[in-house]
Scaffold this motif. Structure first.
Motif, mmCIF file in Angstrom:
data_model
loop_
_atom_site.group_PDB
_atom_site.id
_atom_site.type_symbol
_atom_site.label_atom_id
_atom_site.label_comp_id
_atom_site.label_asym_id
_atom_site.label_seq_id
_atom_site.Cartn_x
_atom_site.Cartn_y
_atom_site.Cartn_z
ATOM 1 N N THR A 158 -3.159 -3.778 -4.823
ATOM 2 C CA THR A 158 -4.597 -3.945 -4.178
ATOM 3 C C THR A 158 -5.260 -4.590 -5.468
ATOM 4 O O THR A 158 -6.228 -5.316 -4.981
ATOM 5 N N GLY A 203 1.239 -1.005 -0.043
ATOM 6 C CA GLY A 203 -0.303 0.141 0.529
ATOM 7 C C GLY A 203 0.760 1.261 -0.018
ATOM 8 O O GLY A 203 2.032 0.844 -0.215
ATOM 9 N N THR A 204 0.087 1.863 0.554
ATOM 10 C CA THR A 204 0.640 4.174 0.425
ATOM 11 C C THR A 204 2.033 3.291 0.685
ATOM 12 O O THR A 204 2.027 3.410 2.382
ATOM 13 N N THR A 208 -3.405 0.397 -4.203
ATOM 14 C CA THR A 208 -2.149 0.211 -4.238
ATOM 15 C C THR A 208 -1.918 -0.484 -4.022
ATOM 16 O O THR A 208 -2.568 -0.978 -2.381
#
Length: 208
Positions: free
Chosen positions: A152, A119-120, A150
């Motif tokens: 995903t 993720g971020t 992100t």
């Protein structure tokens, strides 16, 4: 023949793994059409040129705003007419227009076993620093399709790597690259090139 564009921001070790796999026949039915980087100093561009693959830099620094950069980036990708876009350490947010246009035709390699440490904010050494800080025993890498989130998108391949006592982030990063990233990214491209992968209900299905 699968037409592939590889996008990369740095040294291009995953790009080199792809080039080598095409050369030695690990990846079949595939043509490397072009390499795009957002960084004019990326050694990945030199790796491409050495191999005779068209390579170019499309940097956000060269455009007035993000919208203009996004347009130029998409134009650069489209010009190669790719069947598959491979993000091999590309540290730029992919424009939504590109994500939509290349839905289920764009893959990314991430240096963790998603959904852990993704993720971020999780990229490069930061992933391995976080894994060591948490004290996990197993890390790894994931190849996934790119969607609007992100990290995903549907997961295609994963490979686990053992954490060793006393590992530094750089040591762990290197082992994950050698034992996982450089193996599953070429494997993923070969599976796609040979029609073995479909996406259904947000899951990637590999034909046996």
């Amino acid at each position: 023949m699968l037409n592939v564009v590889v996008m990369v921001s740095g040294g291009g070790t995953n790009l080199q793994a792809i080039i080598d796999a095409v050369d030695n026949g690990t990846i079949t039915n595939t043509r490397l059409a072009g390499v795009i980087s957002n960084n004019k100093n990326a050694y990945a561009l030199e790796r491409a040129r050495i191999r005779g693959i068209p390579a170019q830099c499309v940097s956000p620094k060269d455009y007035e705003d993000r919208a203009q950069f996004n347009r130029k980036l998409l134009e650069a990708v489209d010009a190669y007419e790719p069947d598959l876009v491979v993000l091999a350490g590309f540290l730029v947010v992919i424009p939504p227009e590109m994500t939509a246009k290349y839905k289920n035709r764009m893959i990314n390699i991430h240096p963790s076993l998603i959904p852990s440490f993704c993720g971020t904010g999780y990229y490069g050494l930061k992933v391995h620093e976080a894994a060591l800080e948490r004290g996990v025993r197993v890390v790894g890498a994931t190849v996934h399709f790119v969607d609007e989130g992100t990290d995903t998108g549907p997961i295609l391949l994963q490979k686990a790597v053992e954490v060793k006592q006393g590992d530094t982030p750089k040591e762990l990063q290197r082992r994950v690259m050698e034992q996982a990233e450089w193996k599953i990214l070429p494997r993923a491209i070969d599976l796609i090139a040979n029609g073995k992968v479909t996406v259904k209900d947000k899951k990637a299905i590999i034909a046996q």
